[in-house]
Motif scaffolding. Structure first.
Motif, PDB file in Angstrom:
ATOM      1  N   TRP A  15       0.831  -1.209   0.000  1.00 45.42           N
ATOM      2  CA  TRP A  15       0.000   0.000   0.000  1.00 45.42           C
ATOM      3  C   TRP A  15       0.866   1.259   0.000  1.00 45.42           C
ATOM      4  CZ3 TRP A  15      -1.251   3.349   4.375  1.00 45.42           C
ATOM      5  CH2 TRP A  15      -2.193   4.317   4.039  1.00 45.42           C
ATOM      6  N   LEU A  18       2.491   1.660  -3.512  1.00 45.85           N
ATOM      7  CA  LEU A  18       1.508   2.124  -4.497  1.00 45.85           C
ATOM      8  C   LEU A  18       1.103   3.569  -4.238  1.00 45.85           C
ATOM      9  CD1 LEU A  18      -0.799  -0.999  -4.838  1.00 45.85           C
ATOM     10  CD2 LEU A  18       0.989  -0.219  -6.400  1.00 45.85           C
ATOM     11  N   ASP A  19       1.034   3.961  -2.979  1.00 43.26           N
ATOM     12  CA  ASP A  19       0.709   5.343  -2.649  1.00 43.26           C
ATOM     13  C   ASP A  19       1.833   6.277  -3.074  1.00 43.26           C
ATOM     14  OD1 ASP A  19      -0.987   7.321  -1.521  1.00 43.26           O
ATOM     15  OD2 ASP A  19       0.361   7.407   0.221  1.00 43.26           O
ATOM     16  N   ARG A  22       1.732   6.873  -6.716  1.00 35.41           N
ATOM     17  CA  ARG A  22       0.507   7.564  -7.098  1.00 35.41           C
ATOM     18  C   ARG A  22      -0.315   6.745  -8.106  1.00 35.41           C
ATOM     19  NH1 ARG A  22       0.421  12.920  -5.508  1.00 35.41           N
ATOM     20  NH2 ARG A  22      -1.041  13.400  -7.178  1.00 35.41           N
ATOM     21  N   VAL A  23      -0.402   5.461  -7.852  1.00 34.06           N
ATOM     22  CA  VAL A  23      -1.135   4.563  -8.727  1.00 34.06           C
ATOM     23  C   VAL A  23      -2.624   4.900  -8.727  1.00 34.06           C
ATOM     24  CG1 VAL A  23      -1.793   2.144  -9.084  1.00 34.06           C
ATOM     25  CG2 VAL A  23       0.557   2.723  -8.527  1.00 34.06           C
ATOM     26  N   GLN A  24      -3.161   5.299  -7.561  1.00 29.42           N
ATOM     27  CA  GLN A  24      -4.579   5.632  -7.490  1.00 29.42           C
ATOM     28  C   GLN A  24      -4.906   6.800  -8.410  1.00 29.42           C
ATOM     29  OE1 GLN A  24      -2.236   5.587  -5.085  1.00 29.42           O
ATOM     30  NE2 GLN A  24      -3.197   5.788  -3.097  1.00 29.42           N
ATOM     31  N   ASP A  25      -4.051   7.820  -8.401  1.00 27.41           N
ATOM     32  CA  ASP A  25      -4.283   8.989  -9.260  1.00 27.41           C
ATOM     33  C   ASP A  25      -4.212   8.614 -10.737  1.00 27.41           C
ATOM     34  OD1 ASP A  25      -4.532  10.524  -7.004  1.00 27.41           O
ATOM     35  OD2 ASP A  25      -2.448  11.232  -7.042  1.00 27.41           O
ATOM     36  N   LEU A  27      -4.799   5.667 -12.078  1.00 25.51           N
ATOM     37  CA  LEU A  27      -5.975   4.869 -12.434  1.00 25.51           C
ATOM     38  C   LEU A  27      -7.212   5.745 -12.571  1.00 25.51           C
ATOM     39  CD1 LEU A  27      -7.172   2.063 -12.928  1.00 25.51           C
ATOM     40  CD2 LEU A  27      -7.553   1.902 -10.472  1.00 25.51           C
ATOM     41  N   LEU A  28      -7.379   6.681 -11.654  1.00 28.06           N
ATOM     42  CA  LEU A  28      -8.528   7.579 -11.714  1.00 28.06           C
ATOM     43  C   LEU A  28      -8.467   8.468 -12.951  1.00 28.06           C
ATOM     44  CD1 LEU A  28     -11.038   8.215 -10.091  1.00 28.06           C
ATOM     45  CD2 LEU A  28      -9.771  10.027  -8.961  1.00 28.06           C
ATOM     46  N   ASN A  29      -7.286   8.987 -13.291  1.00 25.95           N
ATOM     47  CA  ASN A  29      -7.142   9.791 -14.507  1.00 25.95           C
ATOM     48  C   ASN A  29      -7.428   8.969 -15.763  1.00 25.95           C
ATOM     49  OD1 ASN A  29      -6.550  12.170 -13.220  1.00 25.95           O
ATOM     50  ND2 ASN A  29      -4.336  11.884 -13.343  1.00 25.95           N
TER      51      ASN A  29
END
Length: 96
Positions: A15, A18-19, A22-25, A27-29
């Motif tokens: 976690w 991945l944070d 910036r994997v979440q950003d 994926l969201l983009n």
């Protein structure tokens, strides 16, 4: 107990990595704007609709296939119980 601690430590480590990346950003983009990760290239809306349609179809197909498999397993189990019960009844009645 060691296994739980090791698994938890691994999940926290993954976690954090991945944070940091910036994997979440990314994926969201990709999902909202069609921006390909690590580039500034954006996909056209029609291409994003096609990608989302294929991904949704794949997920729905997988869920449906698993559901059908579960239903077949339950049906075979119930049929097995019924035929075993009938066989046991016939076996006990034929002993006389």
């Amino acid at each position: 107990m060691h296994r739980i601690i090791n698994t938890t430590a691994l999940l926290v480590f993954v976690w954090l990595v991945l944070d940091t990346l910036r994997v979440q950003d990314m994926l969201l983009n990709f999902l909202l704007a069609g921006e390909i990760p690590l580039t500034r290239t954006a996909l056209s809306p029609s291409m994003m609709i096609a990608i989302m349609s294929v991904a949704t179809s794949a997920v729905l197909f997988e869920l449906l296939a698993r559901r059908i498999t579960i239903i077949r397993q339950r049906r075979d189990y119930i049929i097995g119980l019924i035929t075993k019960r009938d066989w046991l009844v016939k076996r006990t009645t034929n002993r006389t």
